[in-house]
Design a protein around this motif. Structure first.
Motif, PDB file in Angstrom:
ATOM      1  N   SER A  38       0.827  -1.215   0.000  1.00 27.73           N
ATOM      2  CA  SER A  38       0.000   0.000   0.000  1.00 27.73           C
ATOM      3  C   SER A  38       0.857   1.258   0.000  1.00 27.73           C
ATOM      4  O   SER A  38       0.522   2.257  -0.653  1.00 27.73           O
TER       5      SER A  38
ATOM      6  N   ASN B  25       2.349   1.727  -3.490  1.00 29.29           N
ATOM      7  CA  ASN B  25       1.312   2.283  -4.372  1.00 29.29           C
ATOM      8  C   ASN B  25       1.162   3.788  -4.153  1.00 29.29           C
ATOM      9  O   ASN B  25       1.013   4.566  -5.098  1.00 29.29           O
ATOM     10  N   SER B  26       1.198   4.192  -2.901  1.00 33.58           N
ATOM     11  CA  SER B  26       1.067   5.613  -2.571  1.00 33.58           C
ATOM     12  C   SER B  26       2.264   6.404  -3.087  1.00 33.58           C
ATOM     13  O   SER B  26       2.113   7.513  -3.620  1.00 33.58           O
TER      14      SER B  26
ATOM     15  N   LYS C 273       2.318   6.960  -6.981  1.00 29.44           N
ATOM     16  CA  LYS C 273       1.363   8.009  -7.355  1.00 29.44           C
ATOM     17  C   LYS C 273       1.944   9.390  -7.068  1.00 29.44           C
ATOM     18  O   LYS C 273       1.809  10.321  -7.870  1.00 29.44           O
TER      19      LYS C 273
ATOM     20  N   MET D 197       8.562  -2.874  -8.823  1.00 28.32           N
ATOM     21  CA  MET D 197       7.239  -3.463  -8.997  1.00 28.32           C
ATOM     22  C   MET D 197       7.234  -4.507 -10.119  1.00 28.32           C
ATOM     23  O   MET D 197       6.516  -5.510 -10.049  1.00 28.32           O
TER      24      MET D 197
ATOM     25  N   PHE E 178       1.310  -6.412  -7.531  1.00 23.02           N
ATOM     26  CA  PHE E 178       0.856  -5.069  -7.896  1.00 23.02           C
ATOM     27  C   PHE E 178      -0.120  -5.136  -9.071  1.00 23.02           C
ATOM     28  O   PHE E 178       0.277  -5.058 -10.243  1.00 23.02           O
TER      29      PHE E 178
ATOM     30  N   GLN F  41      -2.167  -2.976  -9.998  1.00 24.26           N
ATOM     31  CA  GLN F  41      -2.344  -1.685 -10.666  1.00 24.26           C
ATOM     32  C   GLN F  41      -1.118  -1.252 -11.471  1.00 24.26           C
ATOM     33  O   GLN F  41      -1.063  -0.119 -11.949  1.00 24.26           O
TER      34      GLN F  41
ATOM     35  N   TYR G  85      -0.089   2.366 -13.527  1.00 26.03           N
ATOM     36  CA  TYR G  85       1.054   3.215 -13.199  1.00 26.03           C
ATOM     37  C   TYR G  85       1.963   3.395 -14.416  1.00 26.03           C
ATOM     38  O   TYR G  85       2.502   4.485 -14.648  1.00 26.03           O
TER      39      TYR G  85
END
Length: 488
Positions: free
Chosen positions: A408, A411-412, A415, A433, A440, A442, A446
């Motif tokens: 998490s 991911n933050s 971004k 990643m 991951f 997502q 990204y």
């Protein structure tokens, strides 16, 4: 002499709603209802002398003063009895004994040859006074009305009177309000204002001089402040003639100083001043009393965490200084342990976080090192200083330790890095990643976001690299199609 607490900052995240409402009501009443009352009093005085009413009433009043033993005033002002600028008119209007006899027609009686002339002019003067909000709703010790015990707290003689009181109300009121239940705070404010009036009334039972202003209730808040904080040391500002400074003392000492100063002023200046020192004394005493009752019997209504913040802040600074001292003496393990405690107390303090990371870094891959890095990289603020701290920490952490960041948090971070155009840091995270792509979901999003940002920033060659990876790893994803269209 001025003594005012200066130990708490006003934070709008938790605004002192009741205090702000009280200030707004005071300001609204003054500008909506009192602004022209001085003009009405001037009109009354002018009419009094112009109409000849002074020639009828003042000789009787002069005789009444002599009978009341106020020969000093008579001797001092007898030459000005017919002059509008002299204090005779106001002195008469605020003398309870004489005015009761005058209004009840015991002085100018119906059998007096001047009665008819006097009656119509006296009625006109009375109407002018009745049109004044200040006169009608201020408290008069010689004739106290139930409503005026409350209303006088919201009236002020002039703008400077209003301004000074509102500054003190904000400075002391917000601290007391945030120290307790708001409903009890409002009750205490009104209660101490009433008590200040009750304390003053017996000393002026023959006076109709208007007593008005929030200072009695504000003095009550000051008494409450001193008892609520009690032996806790607070920082306050003082001003004596031309000298001013800050000093830190137990709050209860302020009660002694405030009371002593008001008693001194009552004894030294009350005859020559318009300030109601007795009301201030009554407010201070009643405020201290009600705060004692609240603390003793309704302790759950008191915000003890807020009261203890000053002590916590002092302890925090002591620990921080000790940690810095350990760093200076090269005792890095001891410093790291203290910084860890400080992070628990203030997890968003950048100075503490930086110190924690630097001292724990000497034992790379330790639990403390990973904890310090995670604490900094988890900061939610998005200002330039925070972003730079996160970038510096990220680069250092990635080069010196085995990364143990939660999914998490990664991911933050990706971004954040993409949004602030930190492309080098974003590239490092993307590479990480890609090695752990199964964690991951997502990643395609990204990759597309980074590709788009790189193209917009003029770095097309770098964007092509990520577009090609999308095409090979995620050929059917919509992000891949978007990247192809962008680079076509």
């Amino acid at each position: 002499m001025l003594i005012i607490p200066f130990d708490k900052k006003l934070e709008w995240r938790n605004p002192p709603i009741i205090t702000l409402i009280l200030i707004a009501v005071n300001i609204l009443i003054y500008f909506s209802f009192q602004l022209h009352d001085d003009e009405k009093m001037a009109e009354a005085s002018h009419y009094y002398y112009r109409s000849g009413l002074a020639e009828i009433e003042l000789p009787h009043f002069k005789q009444a003063l002599i009978e009341q033993g106020e020969t000093k005033f008579v001797n001092e002002w007898q030459d000005g009895i017919k002059q509008q600028q002299s204090p005779w008119f106001f002195k008469m209007e605020t003398n309870k004994t004489f005015m009761q006899a005058l209004q009840n027609e015991h002085i100018i009686t119906p059998t007096d040859p001047q009665y008819t002339k006097w009656k119509s002019k006296r009625t006109h003067i009375n109407e002018i006074f009745k049109s004044s909000v200040t006169w009608m709703y201020s408290l008069k010790a010689g004739d106290p009305k139930l409503l005026t015990f409350i209303s006088h707290m919201f009236l002020h003689a002039n703008f400077s009177h209003l301004f000074g009181n509102m500054i003190f109300l904000l400075a002391v009121g917000f601290i007391v309000e945030l120290s307790m239940n708001r409903s009890i705070y409002l009750f205490a404010y009104l209660f101490t204002g009433i008590c200040s009036a009750l304390f003053y009334i017996p000393s002026a039972s023959n006076s109709l001089i208007p007593s008005l202003g929030a200072s009695g209730a504000i003095a009550g808040l000051m008494g409450m402040y001193a008892v609520l904080f009690n032996t806790r040391k607070v920082r306050f500002f003082y001003f004596i003639y031309v000298y001013f400074d800050y000093v830190k003392l137990p709050a209860i000492y302020l009660l002694v100083l405030w009371l002593g100063f008001e008693v001194y002023q009552q004894l030294a200046y009350s005859r020559y001043s318009n300030v109601n020192y007795l009301a201030h004394i009554g407010g201070l005493v009643s405020g201290a009393f009600i705060a004692f009752i609240i603390v003793k019997f309704q302790s759950k209504q008191v915000n003890h965490d807020y009261l203890n913040e000053s002590d916590d802040h002092e302890q925090f600074n002591q620990l921080l200084n000790q940690a810095k001292s350990f760093v200076h003496d090269l005792q890095f393990e001891d410093a790291a342990a203290l910084f860890a405690q400080l992070v628990e107390k203030q997890p968003h303090n950048r100075e503490v976080l930086f110190g924690y990371y630097k001292t724990s870094k000497l034992n790379a891959n330790s639990k403390a090192h990973h904890h310090a890095a995670t604490a900094i990289l988890s900061l939610a603020e998005n200002d330039a200083a925070t972003n730079q701290l996160i970038i510096d920490t990220f680069n250092d952490y990635f080069s010196t330790a085995k990364v143990r960041l939660a999914v998490s948090l990664i991911n933050s971070l990706i971004k954040r890095f993409i949004s602030i155009n930190a492309f080098d840091e974003a590239a490092k995270l993307i590479a990480f990643m890609q090695k752990h792509a199964d964690k991951f979901d997502q990643l395609p999003q990204y990759l597309w976001a980074l590709t788009n940002k790189l193209v917009r920033s003029g770095q097309r060659q770098q964007a092509v690299k990520y577009s090609q990876y999308l095409l090979s790893a995620y050929p059917t994803y919509k992000e891949t199609q978007l990247a192809k269209e962008l680079l076509a």
